[in-house]
Scaffold this motif. Structure first.
Motif, PDB file in Angstrom:
ATOM      1  N   TRP A   5       3.659  -6.572   9.907  1.00 26.36           N
ATOM      2  CA  TRP A   5       2.813  -5.840   8.970  1.00 26.36           C
ATOM      3  C   TRP A   5       1.879  -6.813   8.249  1.00 26.36           C
ATOM      4  O   TRP A   5       2.297  -7.897   7.853  1.00 26.36           O
ATOM      5  N   PRO A   6       0.625  -6.443   8.032  1.00 24.26           N
ATOM      6  CA  PRO A   6      -0.295  -7.321   7.298  1.00 24.26           C
ATOM      7  C   PRO A   6       0.077  -7.361   5.819  1.00 24.26           C
ATOM      8  O   PRO A   6       0.804  -6.493   5.317  1.00 24.26           O
ATOM      9  N   TRP A   7      -0.436  -8.353   5.124  1.00 29.12           N
ATOM     10  CA  TRP A   7      -0.062  -8.521   3.714  1.00 29.12           C
ATOM     11  C   TRP A   7      -0.441  -7.300   2.887  1.00 29.12           C
ATOM     12  O   TRP A   7       0.244  -6.950   1.917  1.00 29.12           O
ATOM     13  N   GLN A   8      -1.538  -6.620   3.267  1.00 33.78           N
ATOM     14  CA  GLN A   8      -1.993  -5.474   2.480  1.00 33.78           C
ATOM     15  C   GLN A   8      -0.928  -4.371   2.414  1.00 33.78           C
ATOM     16  O   GLN A   8      -0.857  -3.619   1.439  1.00 33.78           O
ATOM     17  N   TYR A   9      -0.109  -4.275   3.469  1.00 34.71           N
ATOM     18  CA  TYR A   9       0.882  -3.204   3.549  1.00 34.71           C
ATOM     19  C   TYR A   9       1.930  -3.318   2.432  1.00 34.71           C
ATOM     20  O   TYR A   9       2.577  -2.329   2.085  1.00 34.71           O
ATOM     21  N   SER A  10       2.097  -4.518   1.888  1.00 43.24           N
ATOM     22  CA  SER A  10       3.037  -4.727   0.784  1.00 43.24           C
ATOM     23  C   SER A  10       2.327  -4.764  -0.570  1.00 43.24           C
ATOM     24  O   SER A  10       2.928  -5.114  -1.586  1.00 43.24           O
ATOM     25  N   PHE A  11       1.055  -4.379  -0.591  1.00 42.18           N
ATOM     26  CA  PHE A  11       0.230  -4.416  -1.797  1.00 42.18           C
ATOM     27  C   PHE A  11      -0.011  -2.969  -2.243  1.00 42.18           C
ATOM     28  O   PHE A  11      -0.778  -2.234  -1.597  1.00 42.18           O
ATOM     29  N   PRO A  12       0.670  -2.507  -3.309  1.00 44.03           N
ATOM     30  CA  PRO A  12       0.606  -1.086  -3.687  1.00 44.03           C
ATOM     31  C   PRO A  12      -0.797  -0.467  -3.752  1.00 44.03           C
ATOM     32  O   PRO A  12      -0.977   0.661  -3.278  1.00 44.03           O
ATOM     33  N   PRO A  13      -1.815  -1.166  -4.304  1.00 40.92           N
ATOM     34  CA  PRO A  13      -3.145  -0.532  -4.365  1.00 40.92           C
ATOM     35  C   PRO A  13      -3.744  -0.200  -2.995  1.00 40.92           C
ATOM     36  O   PRO A  13      -4.688   0.604  -2.908  1.00 40.92           O
ATOM     37  N   PHE A  14      -3.207  -0.801  -1.930  1.00 41.40           N
ATOM     38  CA  PHE A  14      -3.696  -0.510  -0.575  1.00 41.40           C
ATOM     39  C   PHE A  14      -3.516   0.969  -0.246  1.00 41.40           C
ATOM     40  O   PHE A  14      -4.243   1.522   0.581  1.00 41.40           O
ATOM     41  N   PHE A  15      -2.562   1.625  -0.894  1.00 42.10           N
ATOM     42  CA  PHE A  15      -2.250   3.021  -0.597  1.00 42.10           C
ATOM     43  C   PHE A  15      -3.026   4.002  -1.469  1.00 42.10           C
ATOM     44  O   PHE A  15      -2.734   5.187  -1.488  1.00 42.10           O
ATOM     45  N   THR A  16      -4.032   3.475  -2.176  1.00 38.70           N
ATOM     46  CA  THR A  16      -4.953   4.319  -2.954  1.00 38.70           C
ATOM     47  C   THR A  16      -6.373   3.905  -2.585  1.00 38.70           C
ATOM     48  O   THR A  16      -6.728   2.725  -2.722  1.00 38.70           O
ATOM     49  N   LEU A  17      -7.177   4.840  -2.095  1.00 38.49           N
ATOM     50  CA  LEU A  17      -8.550   4.493  -1.736  1.00 38.49           C
ATOM     51  C   LEU A  17      -9.313   4.049  -2.979  1.00 38.49           C
ATOM     52  O   LEU A  17      -9.306   4.729  -4.006  1.00 38.49           O
ATOM     53  N   GLN A  18      -9.951   2.903  -2.876  1.00 46.70           N
ATOM     54  CA  GLN A  18     -10.645   2.315  -4.017  1.00 46.70           C
ATOM     55  C   GLN A  18     -12.015   2.951  -4.219  1.00 46.70           C
ATOM     56  O   GLN A  18     -12.716   3.279  -3.253  1.00 46.70           O
ATOM     57  N   PRO A  19     -12.435   3.136  -5.477  1.00 44.72           N
ATOM     58  CA  PRO A  19     -13.703   3.813  -5.748  1.00 44.72           C
ATOM     59  C   PRO A  19     -14.938   2.968  -5.450  1.00 44.72           C
ATOM     60  O   PRO A  19     -15.988   3.505  -5.075  1.00 44.72           O
ATOM     61  N   ASN A  20     -14.823   1.635  -5.598  1.00 43.54           N
ATOM     62  CA  ASN A  20     -15.971   0.769  -5.352  1.00 43.54           C
ATOM     63  C   ASN A  20     -16.333   0.772  -3.872  1.00 43.54           C
ATOM     64  O   ASN A  20     -15.467   0.591  -3.004  1.00 43.54           O
ATOM     65  N   GLY A  21     -17.615   0.995  -3.568  1.00 38.67           N
ATOM     66  CA  GLY A  21     -18.049   1.160  -2.179  1.00 38.67           C
ATOM     67  C   GLY A  21     -17.715  -0.017  -1.285  1.00 38.67           C
ATOM     68  O   GLY A  21     -17.164   0.153  -0.186  1.00 38.67           O
ATOM     69  N   THR A  58     -15.535  -2.489  -1.808  1.00 40.42           N
ATOM     70  CA  THR A  58     -14.085  -2.661  -1.729  1.00 40.42           C
ATOM     71  C   THR A  58     -13.468  -1.630  -0.795  1.00 40.42           C
ATOM     72  O   THR A  58     -12.592  -1.940   0.025  1.00 40.42           O
ATOM     73  N   ARG A  59     -13.954  -0.384  -0.891  1.00 37.85           N
ATOM     74  CA  ARG A  59     -13.410   0.676  -0.043  1.00 37.85           C
ATOM     75  C   ARG A  59     -13.696   0.394   1.426  1.00 37.85           C
ATOM     76  O   ARG A  59     -12.844   0.630   2.284  1.00 37.85           O
ATOM     77  N   GLN A  60     -14.901  -0.144   1.722  1.00 38.88           N
ATOM     78  CA  GLN A  60     -15.229  -0.422   3.112  1.00 38.88           C
ATOM     79  C   GLN A  60     -14.304  -1.487   3.694  1.00 38.88           C
ATOM     80  O   GLN A  60     -13.847  -1.380   4.842  1.00 38.88           O
ATOM     81  N   LYS A  61     -13.992  -2.505   2.902  1.00 41.75           N
ATOM     82  CA  LYS A  61     -13.048  -3.533   3.351  1.00 41.75           C
ATOM     83  C   LYS A  61     -11.651  -2.928   3.536  1.00 41.75           C
ATOM     84  O   LYS A  61     -10.929  -3.272   4.477  1.00 41.75           O
ATOM     85  N   GLN A  62     -11.295  -2.042   2.622  1.00 42.14           N
ATOM     86  CA  GLN A  62      -9.991  -1.394   2.702  1.00 42.14           C
ATOM     87  C   GLN A  62      -9.889  -0.527   3.958  1.00 42.14           C
ATOM     88  O   GLN A  62      -8.882  -0.561   4.672  1.00 42.14           O
ATOM     89  N   LEU A  63     -10.956   0.239   4.249  1.00 40.37           N
ATOM     90  CA  LEU A  63     -10.956   1.078   5.447  1.00 40.37           C
ATOM     91  C   LEU A  63     -10.903   0.228   6.711  1.00 40.37           C
ATOM     92  O   LEU A  63     -10.244   0.596   7.689  1.00 40.37           O
ATOM     93  N   ALA A  64     -11.606  -0.910   6.701  1.00 39.77           N
ATOM     94  CA  ALA A  64     -11.557  -1.805   7.863  1.00 39.77           C
ATOM     95  C   ALA A  64     -10.137  -2.311   8.082  1.00 39.77           C
ATOM     96  O   ALA A  64      -9.664  -2.412   9.226  1.00 39.77           O
TER      97      ALA A  64
END
Length: 203
Positions: free
Chosen positions: A34-50, A52-58
């Motif tokens: 699992w990538p590090w993001q999977y253990s990072f709670p905010p990863f499971f909430t889509l971020q409002p900043n455009g 940041t959200r694009q990086k999150q979706l990637a």
């Protein structure tokens, strides 16, 4: 969003997917890096900043492609996806909300890595390889083994002993059909009806 930006996002997603796929272990079936993001709670909430959200979706695209490839995920429903380890980290007790899952899946579709299987978008198939890429792999195996002008059942291709060491062994039948349809359009194969179901003849 302009097409250029969308294309770039797709390339980022694909590059991230390849990098992530490279770290997936090839041992036990349930083992997955699992990538590090999977253990990072905010990863499971889509971020409002455009941005940041694009990086999150990637990152979600990369994870979905790598996990689907490693676990050989079949077609799924949205309900199944909500409870899948892919979108639900039980250790963190965090789940990606259904509306956020829809956004991730739609991003995969835009990048050519997902197909909705019904009009209501309740079931889908994640394609870590596109149908034409599977078709190319299958035809390479056919050519390498001198099997042109041969007929196979779909079962023989994805479950037979002859293909046990091939990447397409165990492929979901729906994806296999799409791969064979791609070969049929290239006049390299013809999907036919046999006594015990569907088959294919290679040229």
């Amino acid at each position: 969003m302009g097409s250029g930006r969308g294309d770039e996002a797709g390339r980022k997603c694909a590059r991230a997917g390849r990098k992530l796929a490279e770290v997936v272990p090839v041992s036990a079936a349930m083992s997955f890096a699992w990538p590090w993001q999977y253990s990072f709670p905010p990863f499971f909430t889509l971020q409002p900043n455009g941005e940041t959200r694009q990086k999150q979706l990637a990152a979600w695209c990369a994870l979905a492609l790598a996990y689907s490839r490693r676990q050989r995920l079949p077609a799924m429903t949205l309900r199944e996806a909500q409870d899948s380890p892919l979108f639900a980290n039980r250790r963190l007790q965090r789940k990606l909300p259904p509306e956020a899952i829809q956004v991730v899946l739609e991003e995969l579709r835009k990048n050519g890595n997902l197909e909705w299987l019904d009009k209501n978008k309740t079931s889908f198939m994640i394609m870590w390889r596109r149908p034409e890429e599977w078709g190319k792999l299958i035809y390479q195996w056919v050519s390498k083994n001198g099997l042109t002008n041969s007929v196979f059942t779909l079962y023989e291709l994805i479950s037979g002993d002859d293909t046990a060491n091939e990447e397409f062994h165990g492929l979901d039948e729906a994806m296999l059909l799409r791969a064979l349809q791609a070969l049929q359009q290239e006049h390299k194969a013809e999907i036919i009806t046999l006594d015990d179901g569907r088959g294919v003849k290679f040229f």
